[in-house]
Design an enzyme around this catalytic site. Structure first.
Site, PDB file in Angstrom:
ATOM      1  N   ASN A 194     116.523 -19.560  57.520  1.00 40.81           N
ATOM      2  CA  ASN A 194     116.197 -19.028  56.189  1.00 40.81           C
ATOM      3  C   ASN A 194     117.219 -19.506  55.158  1.00 40.81           C
ATOM      4  O   ASN A 194     118.353 -19.040  55.133  1.00 40.81           O
ATOM      5  CB  ASN A 194     116.168 -17.500  56.245  1.00 40.81           C
ATOM      6  CG  ASN A 194     115.692 -16.877  54.942  1.00 40.81           C
ATOM      7  OD1 ASN A 194     115.458 -17.569  53.952  1.00 40.81           O
ATOM      8  ND2 ASN A 194     115.536 -15.566  54.937  1.00 40.81           N
TER       9      ASN A 194
ATOM     10  N   SER B 285     115.928 -17.220  50.637  1.00 42.85           N
ATOM     11  CA  SER B 285     115.998 -15.904  50.007  1.00 42.85           C
ATOM     12  C   SER B 285     116.645 -16.037  48.633  1.00 42.85           C
ATOM     13  O   SER B 285     117.671 -16.700  48.490  1.00 42.85           O
ATOM     14  CB  SER B 285     116.817 -14.934  50.859  1.00 42.85           C
ATOM     15  OG  SER B 285     117.095 -13.758  50.123  1.00 42.85           O
TER      16      SER B 285
END
Length: 339
Positions: free
Chosen positions: A172, A175
């Site tokens: 990830n 974000s």
């Protein structure tokens, strides 16, 4: 019926309090008869993605069960896979509260949680304790106080610790709630991260005798040129998958709604078209060489079909699950079989 009653009560509460109560309740009931309140048989619709075979193409997106506390409960609901996390090397509290907001008229959610989690070691304990054999993806990130230039190290630490317990690993870097994180989606920072992840994957596969696919989770707020560059980097580094997309910073679809001005990432129905457009562009760039997991704004079976039509191999839900409940999993699986 039960979910609608529970939702009515939960929607009277502060969103984060409701979330914590729900996760705690699911943790307590996931492996006993009380899961009858949400247990369901979902239409069998096997799909192969990243070299793995999933019982159906509907997964739970990262962010709902950050610490992997309720995996067995989501298995009982019939999800084809659960993505836990985002998890970081060290526990962190995340951003100040309030940091979670419902936009009920638009079926949207804004969050600025900031990777609040109990740390990767705690997650590993929960992965070891789960009873079900559901496919579990582990979404990994960097701690807020780790400089972006050293962020790669946090991903490698998490990867090493979760590798043998994960069905796949999601990286990830998209974000909007961790300062500087999205800068890792571009140029040398991206290539350095992906090549390091791939090298670590090769090392760990030899060590554990198990190949665990790695996927990159990207943002929706990208230009066509940026999407193309990311696709090129994914292919050159032989990544196994890409998850599109994370939440958006755009408020174009919710301008006049209460809480629309709150900082953070917008998810849910208002994100649907934007994420689908990113998937379409990715599919053109990737030419079928890397599978896409579509996520963002899926509030119905029709929304999921739009993601499949755009080029997704599987889909994930989060906000749509909050607004529609477990029935959405079966509705999507049935629509997938019928298409």
């Amino acid at each position: 019926m039960f979910y609608k009653l529970a939702q009515k009560v939960m929607f009277q509460m502060d969103p984060e309090l409701a979330h914590n109560i729900a996760i705690g309740s699911l943790k307590m009931t996931g492996n006993n008869l009380l899961n009858c309140f949400y247990r369901q048989q979902v239409k069998s619709s096997p799909v192969t993605c990243m070299g793995l075979t999933f019982p159906n193409p509907v997964g739970l997106a990262a962010g709902l069960d950050k610490d992997g506390e309720s995996i067995d409960a989501f298995h009982a609901m019939g999800f084809g896979h659960v993505e836990v996390g985002t998890v970081t090397p060290r526990p962190q509290a995340g951003n100040d509260q309030p940091r979670l907001f419902r936009l009920k008229p638009a079926k949207g959610i804004i969050n600025r949680m900031g990777f609040n989690n109990k740390g990767v070691d705690n997650l590993v304990r929960n992965l070891m304790a789960k009873k079900s054999d559901i496919m579990v993806g582990v979404n990994i990130g960097k701690n807020k106080d780790t400089p972006v230039e050293q962020g790669k190290d946090d991903y490698l630490i998490c990867m090493e610790k979760v590798y043998q317990y994960a069905s796949y690993i999601a990286v990830n870097i998209s974000s909007p709630n961790t300062p500087g994180l999205r800068s890792m989606q571009y140029g040398e920072l991206l290539d350095d991260l992906l090549s390091s992840i791939k090298a670590k994957q090769t090392e760990l596969a030899a060590k554990h005798g198990k190949y665990v696919p790695v996927a990159l989770k990207i943002a929706p707020d990208l230009t066509s040129e940026e999407i193309s560059a990311i696709a090129d980097s994914l292919m050159s580094n032989q990544f196994d998958g890409v998850i599109a997309t994370n939440t958006t910073l755009s408020r174009d679809t919710v301008t006049d709604l209460k809480h629309a001005e709150e900082m953070g990432g917008l998810s849910g129905k208002p994100l649907a078209d934007l994420s689908t457009q990113v998937i379409k562009q990715l599919a053109i760039c990737l030419q079928g060489k890397i599978p896409i997991i579509g996520v963002g704004g899926i509030n119905s079976a029709a929304d999921a079909l739009a993601k499949f039509d755009a080029g997704s191999t599987m889909v994930q839900i989060y906000s749509g699950f909050i607004y529609q409940g477990p029935k959405l999993v079966d509705q999507i699986a049935r629509a997938y079989c019928a298409k």
